[in-house]
Design a protein around this motif. Structure first.
Motif, mmCIF file in Angstrom:
data_model
loop_
_atom_site.group_PDB
_atom_site.id
_atom_site.type_symbol
_atom_site.label_atom_id
_atom_site.label_comp_id
_atom_site.label_asym_id
_atom_site.label_seq_id
_atom_site.Cartn_x
_atom_site.Cartn_y
_atom_site.Cartn_z
ATOM 1 N N UNK A 96 0.830 -1.318 0.096
ATOM 2 C CA UNK A 96 0.001 -0.126 -0.070
ATOM 3 C C UNK A 96 0.901 1.384 0.077
ATOM 4 N N UNK A 97 0.701 2.191 -0.950
ATOM 5 C CA UNK A 97 1.500 3.301 -1.080
ATOM 6 C C UNK A 97 0.709 4.458 -2.115
ATOM 7 N N UNK A 98 1.026 5.633 -1.869
ATOM 8 C CA UNK A 98 0.742 6.706 -2.718
ATOM 9 C C UNK A 98 2.062 7.126 -3.687
ATOM 10 N N UNK A 99 1.344 7.449 -4.891
ATOM 11 C CA UNK A 99 2.260 8.177 -5.927
ATOM 12 C C UNK A 99 2.055 9.397 -6.160
ATOM 13 N N UNK A 100 3.194 10.218 -6.261
ATOM 14 C CA UNK A 100 3.052 11.627 -6.336
ATOM 15 C C UNK A 100 3.079 11.800 -8.278
ATOM 16 N N UNK A 101 3.658 12.992 -8.475
ATOM 17 C CA UNK A 101 3.555 13.421 -9.966
ATOM 18 C C UNK A 101 4.498 12.687 -10.722
ATOM 19 N N UNK A 102 5.560 12.470 -10.264
ATOM 20 C CA UNK A 102 6.783 11.898 -10.982
ATOM 21 C C UNK A 102 7.498 10.868 -10.267
ATOM 22 N N UNK A 103 6.785 9.764 -9.995
ATOM 23 C CA UNK A 103 7.122 8.805 -9.076
ATOM 24 C C UNK A 103 7.544 7.457 -9.766
ATOM 25 N N UNK A 104 8.676 6.839 -9.741
ATOM 26 C CA UNK A 104 9.052 5.580 -10.362
ATOM 27 C C UNK A 104 9.582 4.546 -9.235
#
Length: 688
Positions: free
Chosen positions: A76-84
């Protein structure tokens, strides 16, 4: 008087003995040369077999499972605008750079750039592509769909002449046990059959995944090479085949590729709808920009269409971003969205070609075409994959609409001036395409379709229309008929001599093309036959002019065309006439009729509109309810030498073509067409 002795002199005897000995030696030498040559051929053939066996073993080894690294789960995690960076757990071994995977419930595909951390539950995967921005995931599974196949480098440089398998190779730090076992297995076969005579025994893998196996004595060697592509490798599958009943060898074809999503590339009636958010049907739809001009009620891709044919091919979307499309129809769009990812494949059927009035041809195509195109067919498609969706169709009344029921689709199309078609989204898992089958069904007969048209497996033909290097040229290009297409028709022969109306035998040019008994079609006439003498090419006919019948449901007056009787619902039988026209026989009068072209209720209910009466030299007369109605075109008649003879069922169906001739010679020619087409993905060429 000269006295002649019958005995040979000593010299003559010696000469004779010498000659005989030379002949014997020559014979013995020739025989030994022949035997050696045969032995050499046998040995070379066996070397080819062993080399091919080695390659097949390597191909089997390369068929990796879809989750070789364990059942990986994205934490479980959140991704921002430019996450890789992706945190994952349940990892049994580290993924490799270049592997490609998908995340459950997400649209895109991601390529592994690197990995870090430790197994099983503290692994971080860094991806080349950005992960979905402003998105939260919860315990989503990962599925790997493509691999760099690093283990194949452990075959590169193997030398089976060595006593043992190496511990390592140039590009392989540690040889896996499975490959060591294969090394021992192959070496044992060669040693047992050839001993020390076989000194060259090498395996090489080049940069293009081409495996080369070379076996020989160092002077005379054989080399077999094959492309390793197990459908999960970096290079997408490009080669498949279509099978037809009665044709032994499948027709090889390729997969066309293009950067436009299939709905936009087909551009039915100039429409192509998609959603702004590829992961949701809730976003507003928008019309996708398309690269060709609108062609009314047809695909703009005229380069893919041809008159009187069913064009069939597969198309791979090579765009870089996923897109969610909505099925395009005559009324605009319909149904739920379909997610199309890069490398997804669609199945195309195009029936006939656009051909309207000269004015419409000029307006839509920029040129005129001879004649006009009309057509009709009913068909079913079976064994579609679970992810299959309809992408384009004419109207919901023509079947399938916006859904596929348990892998099946039942459809029908009627078209005039324009042409029709269906697109089916299949996804990217080629193994699920096996045995997709389209079968022509129903009665009335297909109209104005007499051949299947299959894309050739040639590089320029596999580039989509409008792209640089494409043999198809621009969208409205009327390409050369044979450049990129193969044509499949029903099996035919011809009459070697005329067949009179009452004759019960007929002679063909080559009757071996047909079974020992069954049914054939001579011209437009359907016959049954009891025997086939292939030595004399003679067919013994058991019945002539076999044709369906029905029953009149409304009285027809003695003369004239006034009244509602012209619309007749024929009962007790389908008549196999053409929806766009055909001739009916009631008692001694001949009528011309049609089935209201695109009114499927009429067609389903066996309803006909009488358009002319007293045709073909017959006289008008009254007819009563219950009178027999017969198909006139299929009657027994005299056929000249050279008349085409078609195979009958079960491999083909009758088709009706457009009306030709004038006056009493007007008629609707009848041909036959292969009944079904099956997608074949079981050939070695698919993954070799």
């Amino acid at each position: 008087m000269l006295k002649i002795k019958s005995a040979f002199s000593l010299i003559e005897a010696l000469v004779a003995i010498f000659v005989l000995s030379m002949i014997t030696l020559t014979y013995m030498n020739s025989s030994s040369v022949f035997i050696r040559q045969q032995a050499d051929l046998i040995n070379k053939d066996r070397l080819n077999q062993i080399a091919d066996l080695i390659i097949q073993d390597i191909m089997a080894y390369s068929k990796l499972t879809q989750n070789p690294y364990g059942s990986i789960v994205a934490d479980a995690q959140n991704f921002g605008g430019a996450d890789n960076t992706l945190e994952v757990s349940n990892v049994t071994s580290m993924p490799q750079a270049g592997d490609i995977f998908i995340i459950a419930d997400q649209a895109n595909r991601y390529t592994v750039q690197s990995t870090s951390g430790s197994t099983p539950d503290s692994v971080v995967i860094t991806t080349i592509e950005d992960l979905p921005s402003n998105t939260t995931i919860t315990q989503s599974s990962l599925t790997f769909i493509s691999f760099k196949k690093n283990d194949l480098s452990c075959f590169d440089g193997l030398n089976l002449a060595n006593a043992d398998a190496p511990a390592s190779l140039t590009n392989c730090s540690s040889l896996p046990d499975d490959i060591s076992d294969l090394f021992d297995h192959w070496k044992n076969i060669i040693d047992t059959e050839f001993g020390s005579d076989l000194t060259t025994r090498t395996i090489v893998l080049d940069d293009q995944d081409l495996i080369k196996v070379t076996l020989g004595d160092g002077t005379e060697n054989i080399t077999i090479a094959k492309k390793i592509n197990n459908c999960l490798s970096d290079a997408p599958t490009q080669t498949i085949a279509f099978s037809f009943p009665g044709i032994a060898d499948p027709i090889e074809t390729g997969i066309m590729s293009g950067p436009e999503n299939p709905v936009a590339h087909y551009a039915y009636d100039g429409r192509a709808y998609n959603f702004a958010n590829p992961n949701s049907d809730m976003s507003a739809t928008q019309n996708t920009p398309i690269s060709c001009t609108r062609v009314a009620f047809s695909t703009c891709r005229q380069s893919y269409a041809w008159e009187n044919t069913i064009t069939v091919f597969l198309y791979r979307y090579t765009g870089t971003t996923p897109i969610r499309v909505r099925a395009t129809t005559l009324g605009g769009w319909k149904g739920q969205g379909t997610l199309i990812n890069p490398n997804d494949i669609s199945l195309w059927f195009i029936f006939g070609e656009y051909n309207s009035s000269n004015a419409q041809d000029i307006s839509n195509l920029g040129q005129t075409l001879a004649g006009r195109t009309y057509g009709y067919l009913r068909y079913n498609i079976r064994n579609l994959p679970d992810v299959a969706r309809v992408l384009t169709f004419n109207t919901s009344s023509e079947g399938c609409a916006d859904n596929v029921d348990d892998g099946d689709c039942d459809a029908k199309h009627s078209f005039g001036g324009s042409h029709a078609g269906n697109l089916f989204h299949l996804g990217s898992n080629v193994s699920t395409f096996s045995n997709i089958e389209l079968t022509l069904t129903g009665n009335p007969s297909p109209f104005s379709l007499d051949a299947w048209r299959i894309l050739k497996n040639e590089p320029n033909c596999l580039i989509a229309s409008g792209q640089t290097g494409s043999a198809h040229g621009s969208a409205l290009n009327i390409e050369d008929k044979n450049t990129c297409w193969n044509y499949v028709t029903a099996t035919t022969d011809s009459l070697a001599q005329a067949l009179t109306k009452n004759q019960t035998t007929m002679r063909l040019n080559d009757s071996s093309k047909f079974p020992s008994s069954g049914s054939l079609q001579v011209g437009s006439e359907y016959i049954n036959y009891s025997s086939n003498n292939t030595a004399t090419n003679t067919i013994t006919i058991s019945s002539r002019g076999v044709r369906p019948t029905g029953t009149l449901t409304e009285t027809i007056p003695n003369s004239g065309m006034g009244g509602d009787w012209k619309i007749q619902e024929i009962s007790n039988g389908k008549l196999l006439t053409g929806t766009w026209g055909g001739y009916l026989e009631i008692n001694d009068e001949i009528f011309e009729s049609h089935q209201n072209y695109s009114n499927h209720d009429w067609i389903d209910n066996n309803t006909f509109r009488i358009s002319n009466r007293g045709m073909r030299g017959s006289s008008e007369e009254g007819h009563n309810v219950g009178d027999q109605v017969r198909n006139y075109d299929m009657r027994a008649q005299t056929w000249p030498s050279g008349t085409i003879v078609y195979e009958g069922p079960p491999n083909s169906v009758p088709v009706v073509m457009q009306k030709v001739g004038s006056g009493n010679n007007r008629h609707f020619p009848r041909k036959r067409l292969k009944k079904k087409i099956k997608l074949n993905v079981t050939l070695n060429s698919v993954c070799s």
